[in-house]
Design an enzyme around this catalytic site. Structure first.
Site, mmCIF file in Angstrom:
data_model
loop_
_atom_site.group_PDB
_atom_site.id
_atom_site.type_symbol
_atom_site.label_atom_id
_atom_site.label_comp_id
_atom_site.label_asym_id
_atom_site.label_seq_id
_atom_site.Cartn_x
_atom_site.Cartn_y
_atom_site.Cartn_z
ATOM 1 N N GLY A 247 10.833 89.154 -1.979
ATOM 2 C CA GLY A 247 11.620 90.170 -2.304
ATOM 3 C C GLY A 247 11.147 91.367 -1.421
ATOM 4 N N ALA B 78 12.722 89.933 -9.914
ATOM 5 C CA ALA B 78 13.808 90.657 -10.748
ATOM 6 C C ALA B 78 15.209 90.452 -10.365
ATOM 7 C CB ALA B 78 13.708 92.150 -10.817
ATOM 8 N N TYR C 210 21.546 96.575 -16.128
ATOM 9 C CA TYR C 210 20.373 96.298 -15.416
ATOM 10 C C TYR C 210 19.207 97.151 -16.078
ATOM 11 C CZ TYR C 210 16.920 97.447 -11.756
ATOM 12 O OH TYR C 210 15.650 97.519 -11.105
ATOM 13 N N LEU D 10 9.942 94.550 -2.133
ATOM 14 C CA LEU D 10 8.471 94.796 -2.433
ATOM 15 C C LEU D 10 7.456 93.936 -2.371
ATOM 16 C CD1 LEU D 10 6.400 96.842 -3.852
ATOM 17 C CD2 LEU D 10 7.183 96.267 -5.928
ATOM 18 N N LYS E 22 15.836 95.784 -17.883
ATOM 19 C CA LYS E 22 14.563 96.159 -17.416
ATOM 20 C C LYS E 22 13.635 96.729 -18.541
ATOM 21 C CE LYS E 22 13.023 96.141 -13.772
ATOM 22 N NZ LYS E 22 12.175 95.046 -13.179
ATOM 23 N N TRP F 105 14.077 104.255 -6.566
ATOM 24 C CA TRP F 105 14.826 104.356 -5.154
ATOM 25 C C TRP F 105 13.980 103.680 -3.911
ATOM 26 C CZ3 TRP F 105 17.861 109.287 -4.148
ATOM 27 C CH2 TRP F 105 18.602 109.827 -5.305
ATOM 28 N N THR G 19 11.599 100.318 -13.621
ATOM 29 C CA THR G 19 12.512 101.369 -12.867
ATOM 30 C C THR G 19 12.730 102.774 -13.585
ATOM 31 O OG1 THR G 19 14.824 101.466 -12.227
ATOM 32 C CG2 THR G 19 14.343 100.202 -14.100
ATOM 33 N N ASP G 20 13.069 103.663 -12.482
ATOM 34 C CA ASP G 20 13.540 105.129 -13.213
ATOM 35 C C ASP G 20 14.806 104.912 -14.163
ATOM 36 O OD1 ASP G 20 14.874 104.190 -10.838
ATOM 37 O OD2 ASP G 20 15.520 106.221 -10.369
ATOM 38 N N THR H 50 18.177 92.435 -9.453
ATOM 39 C CA THR H 50 18.322 93.858 -8.875
ATOM 40 C C THR H 50 19.775 94.430 -8.572
ATOM 41 O OG1 THR H 50 17.418 93.163 -6.694
ATOM 42 C CG2 THR H 50 15.793 94.200 -8.035
#
Ligand SMILES: NC(=O)c1ccc[n+]([C@@H]2O[C@H](COP(=O)([O-])OP(=O)(O)OC[C@H]3O[C@@H](n4cnc5c(N)ncnc54)[C@H](OP(=O)(O)O)[C@@H]3O)[C@@H](O)[C@H]2O)c1
Length: 294
Positions: free
Chosen positions: A10, A64, A129, A12, A133, A154, A105-106, A66
């Protein structure tokens, strides 16, 4: 130290496996597809045999689902991958005697705060989503006592679909751009996050961490910087309200992250997002030049 990475192909995962890897780390990259060890995190037998055989000291869990908007119409897949998958990886990591670093995640926050969110703020996810998470975070905390949950935001990177690449593509094709100006967040470069993750897992100070590039921006401000850095400062771009860009998933209006506990892991704060973006644009140029030459 042996580190197994899930979702290694992925956006990241690929930077994590190749960028700033300390010499002391031996990486075992895994993913559901591609030229790495095959690991489907939703398949308990597969996870048990891969993690059981590899016996990693740490699993960094980047795998994940995403697709934020698609999750609204396919919640079962989102929960299977983001919640059940994280739970299975946590169980098998603990069984193999390892520690787990889970990327979150934020979007676990609802965006109503008037200041950046820190690690002790209460999550309140708005969409499928985000809820899946958060369910994954809770499962990891329950099933793998030695864990770090690292929330980021982001993300953009060289290896994947991301906002700055889409902005550059659209501008190059001469399309006028309309970009949301009333959602604010923490743009974060995957290479900077990769570096932060190596530092987080270097000490056994477990718990939840926020890891993002410093500063904040709206999507519109982010896009304007991308155009400037990308050498297209005159591209046509119009700020619009989120209500003019309807999407299936609700997104937090303000999801800037901050950290009140970086000192626990001895980490330096991450640099400002504009400096990171500038490096990204250079790296993207190099990657594109390499492709052209090939
Ligand atoms: N992107 C962002 O803006 C952002 C922001 C905040 C947090 N995060 C979090 O950061 C992490 C990394 O995100 P990313 O953008 O790098 O995601 P990504 O590019 O979508 O990578 C996720 C990887 O997981 C793999 N995967 C999917 N289902 C799997 C399964 N059942 N078993 C094993 N692997 C599976 C995917 O393979 P396929 O591609 O073949 O499905 C993909 O290689 C995620 O936890 C994400 O929630 C991302």
């Amino acid at each position: 130290m042996r580190v197994l990475v899930t979702g290694a192909n992925g956006m990241l995962g690929r930077d994590l496996c190749t960028h700033c890897v300390p010499d002391s780390i031996e990486i075992i990259p895994t993913d559901i597809t591609g030229d790495v060890t095959r690991l489907d995190i939703t398949n308990p037998g597969n996870v048990r045999s891969v993690i059981g055989d590899a016996r990693p000291d740490v699993v960094i869990h980047c795998a994940a689902y995403t697709q934020v908007d698609q999750a609204e119409t396919d919640p079962i897949t989102a929960y299977r991958i983001n919640a059940l998958g994280a739970e299975i990886v946590a169980q098998e990591t603990a069984r193999a005697g390892g520690a787990m670093c889970c990327i979150s995640t934020d979007f676990v926050f609802d965006g109503t705060a008037a200041r950046p969110y820190h690690e002790y703020d209460m999550p309140n996810p708005l969409g499928v989503y985000a809820a899946s998470k958060l369910a994954g975070e809770l499962a990891v905390a329950r099933h793998c006592p030695r864990h770090w949950i690292v929330r980021t935001a982001w993300l953009y990177g060289i290896h994947g679909r991301c906002f700055p690449a889409a902005i550059l593509r659209a501008a190059r094709s001469g399309k006028p751009l309309r970009v949301v100006a009333d959602q604010c967040g923490s743009p974060t470069y995957t290479r900077d996050l990769a570096q932060a993750l190596w530092s987080v897992i270097a000490t056994p100070t477990y718990g939840t961490y926020h890891a993002v590039n410093a500063g904040q921006a709206t999507w519109y401000e982010f896009a304007c910087s991308v155009l400037r850095e990308g050498g297209m400062p005159d591209a046509e771009i119009t700020p619009i309200p989120g209500s003019d860009w309807p999407s299936p998933a609700k997104r937090p209006g303000f999801s800037v992250l901050t950290s009140v506990r970086p000192e626990l892991s001895g980490r330096h704060p991450m640099r400002h997002w504009q400096a990171a973006l500038s490096d990204y644009i250079k790296a993207l140029g190099d990657a594109e030049a390499g492709l052209d030459a090939a």
